[in-house]
Every structure is written in C-alpha cells, then in structure tokens.
Design a protein around this motif. Structure first.
Motif, mmCIF file in Angstrom:
data_model
loop_
_atom_site.group_PDB
_atom_site.id
_atom_site.type_symbol
_atom_site.label_atom_id
_atom_site.label_comp_id
_atom_site.label_asym_id
_atom_site.label_seq_id
_atom_site.Cartn_x
_atom_site.Cartn_y
_atom_site.Cartn_z
ATOM 1 N N LYS A 100 2.610 -24.117 -9.830
ATOM 2 C CA LYS A 100 3.592 -23.119 -10.263
ATOM 3 C C LYS A 100 3.039 -22.259 -11.400
ATOM 4 O O LYS A 100 3.763 -21.837 -12.275
ATOM 5 C CB LYS A 100 4.914 -23.780 -10.651
ATOM 6 N N ASN A 101 1.802 -22.016 -11.372
ATOM 7 C CA ASN A 101 1.041 -21.172 -12.294
ATOM 8 C C ASN A 101 1.234 -21.513 -13.765
ATOM 9 O O ASN A 101 1.289 -20.625 -14.610
ATOM 10 C CB ASN A 101 1.228 -19.676 -12.002
ATOM 11 N N ILE A 102 1.340 -22.774 -14.102
ATOM 12 C CA ILE A 102 1.271 -23.184 -15.497
ATOM 13 C C ILE A 102 -0.156 -22.944 -15.952
ATOM 14 O O ILE A 102 -1.111 -23.402 -15.318
ATOM 15 C CB ILE A 102 1.653 -24.665 -15.654
ATOM 16 N N ASN B 31 9.870 -18.490 -11.128
ATOM 17 C CA ASN B 31 10.083 -19.409 -12.235
ATOM 18 C C ASN B 31 9.937 -18.662 -13.542
ATOM 19 O O ASN B 31 9.404 -17.543 -13.595
ATOM 20 C CB ASN B 31 9.116 -20.591 -12.175
ATOM 21 N N GLN B 33 8.783 -19.467 -17.669
ATOM 22 C CA GLN B 33 8.139 -20.455 -18.529
ATOM 23 C C GLN B 33 8.233 -20.008 -19.983
ATOM 24 O O GLN B 33 8.390 -18.820 -20.275
ATOM 25 C CB GLN B 33 6.656 -20.594 -18.145
ATOM 26 N N LEU B 48 8.968 -25.227 -18.003
ATOM 27 C CA LEU B 48 9.112 -24.319 -16.865
ATOM 28 C C LEU B 48 10.464 -24.567 -16.225
ATOM 29 O O LEU B 48 10.880 -25.713 -16.062
ATOM 30 C CB LEU B 48 7.997 -24.578 -15.852
ATOM 31 N N ARG B 50 12.692 -23.353 -12.743
ATOM 32 C CA ARG B 50 12.614 -22.656 -11.467
ATOM 33 C C ARG B 50 13.790 -21.709 -11.330
ATOM 34 O O ARG B 50 14.830 -21.882 -11.962
ATOM 35 C CB ARG B 50 12.623 -23.660 -10.311
#
Lengths: 114, 110
Positions: A100-102, B31, B33, B48, B50
C-alpha cells in the motif's frame, strides 16, 4: 534492517554548477522515489522508479534534472546546471511492492545554491 | 495544485494535552497516510487508513477519514516533548505514488 542511505548530507554549490546525489534503498525494495522538499513545504515527487524503469517523472524539470537507477538498486539524481530555486532538501524513499505504498525515507541531502 | 492542505500550519501545546491536525485533499484516494518529520531528518511513517475505513488507532494516535468531505484528521493524545516534529498527510491513489500535504509544525512544551 538497514534503512535508506543517502549521501552527501549537505552540499553547497554556486549557481550554474552541477551536483549529484546518491541513494541506496532498503534491500529488496523495488520502488524508489526522489522528492524535493523546499523549506516549510511538503515533499514533492520528482521521479519514481519501479526496478530500473521510470514510472512517473511528470514533475522532474528535465531540462536540468536527470536520474537513473542502473541495475535496479542504487540511484543517482543530478542537477546541471543548478539554479538558486533548487535550494532544498532532496529525499530518497523506497517501498516494497504490495505494501500500500508505505514509504521509507532516507535522511536527505540539504542543497544550498549560492 | 494536487497537494493536500493541512491546518493548522503550526500548533503549540503543553505536554499532556492532545494535538489535532487536519488534512484535506482533492482527488479520489485508495488510502491516506500520516508521516512525522523531525528537524533535519527524513519522514517516518506513522499510520495508514484505507479509503473504506473511517477510524484507526495506533498507540496514542487516532486517525479519522471522511471521504465525502475529502478530509482526515490526526489526533495525538497525551502529547510528549518528543512528539515535537512536523506532521504530513499523504494520500495514495491507484499507483504507488503519494501526494503530500503542506504539513503541520507541532511544538510540545515540557
């Protein structure tokens, strides 16, 4: 686990000179990003690599900035010639596919153009 | 500009108080963050959420997301001097690209 490594930490150059920054991402991270962060602002994406291919370079000033990621690991970002407005922190980040592109960031290179 | 907007730009509180910062964005997201940046350092991922979630907790952090209003908030409870930093929201779409907000500078006075 070693983090994202960047060098140098600081660089001072005169306008019209050239400069290069180096980044070594976290081992196994396929995606690598270069950001420009001007003082008091959020990071702005310059270029995104997936392995050694460019995914997004829409905000890279291609007349003076270039980047490469040979062999899909280390990357270099170059500015030639530098302008006063290029003074900023250049951040490198990497991420693992499917997370999830962290993104994981290096400490950055602070560039001052005089 | 696609960049997210955050408010306040700066926030100063006493240790033990709660800190709330807000983020608004313009595009559709997968999402959202939140990252922290200590002075002279790189960004560190905090949490994070969603697009189909409304609230998420992690330790002293609480994040909410309202996709109808295209906004999110980060709450830090019982703040400590070590929480002094800049906080950035970042929203992600279909690709691995993140767009960062303008940041909130938090100062926690001991």
């Amino acid at each position: 686990e070693a983090g994202v490594a960047q060098s140098p930490r600081y660089k001072i150059i005169e306008k019209r000179q050239s400069v290069a920054f180096w980044c070594n991402p976290i081992s196994g991270h396929a995606t690598l990003y270069w950001y420009q962060q001007i003082l008091g602002q959020g990071p702005k994406l310059l270029i995104q690599f997936q392995n050694n291919g460019v995914v997004d370079d829409s905000q890279l000033p291609k007349d003076r900035f270039s980047a490469e990621r040979l062999k899909g690991v280390d990357s270099t970002l170059k500015i030639q010639p530098a302008k006063l407005e290029d003074s900023a922190v250049y951040l490198c980040a990497s991420s693992l596919r499917g997370t999830k592109n962290i993104q994981y960031f290096g400490a950055g290179t602070r560039l001052s153009v005089l | 500009s696609q960049q997210g907007e955050e408010d306040p730009q700066a926030l100063s509180i006493q240790e033990g108080e709660n800190a709330t910062m807000n983020c608004s964005y313009k595009t559709s997201i997968n999402n959202l963050q939140w990252y922290r940046q200590n002075s002279g350092r790189g960004l560190v991922h905090l949490i994070l959420i969603r697009s189909n979630e409304r609230e998420k907790h992690s330790g002293r952090l609480r994040v909410t997301l309202d996709t109808s209003k295209k906004s999110s908030s980060l709450l830090i409870t019982a703040s400590r001097a070590a929480d002094t930093a800049s906080y950035f929201c970042a929203f992600g779409g279909a690709t691995n690209k993140l767009i960062f907000g303008t940041g909130t500078l938090l100062a926690v006075q001991p």
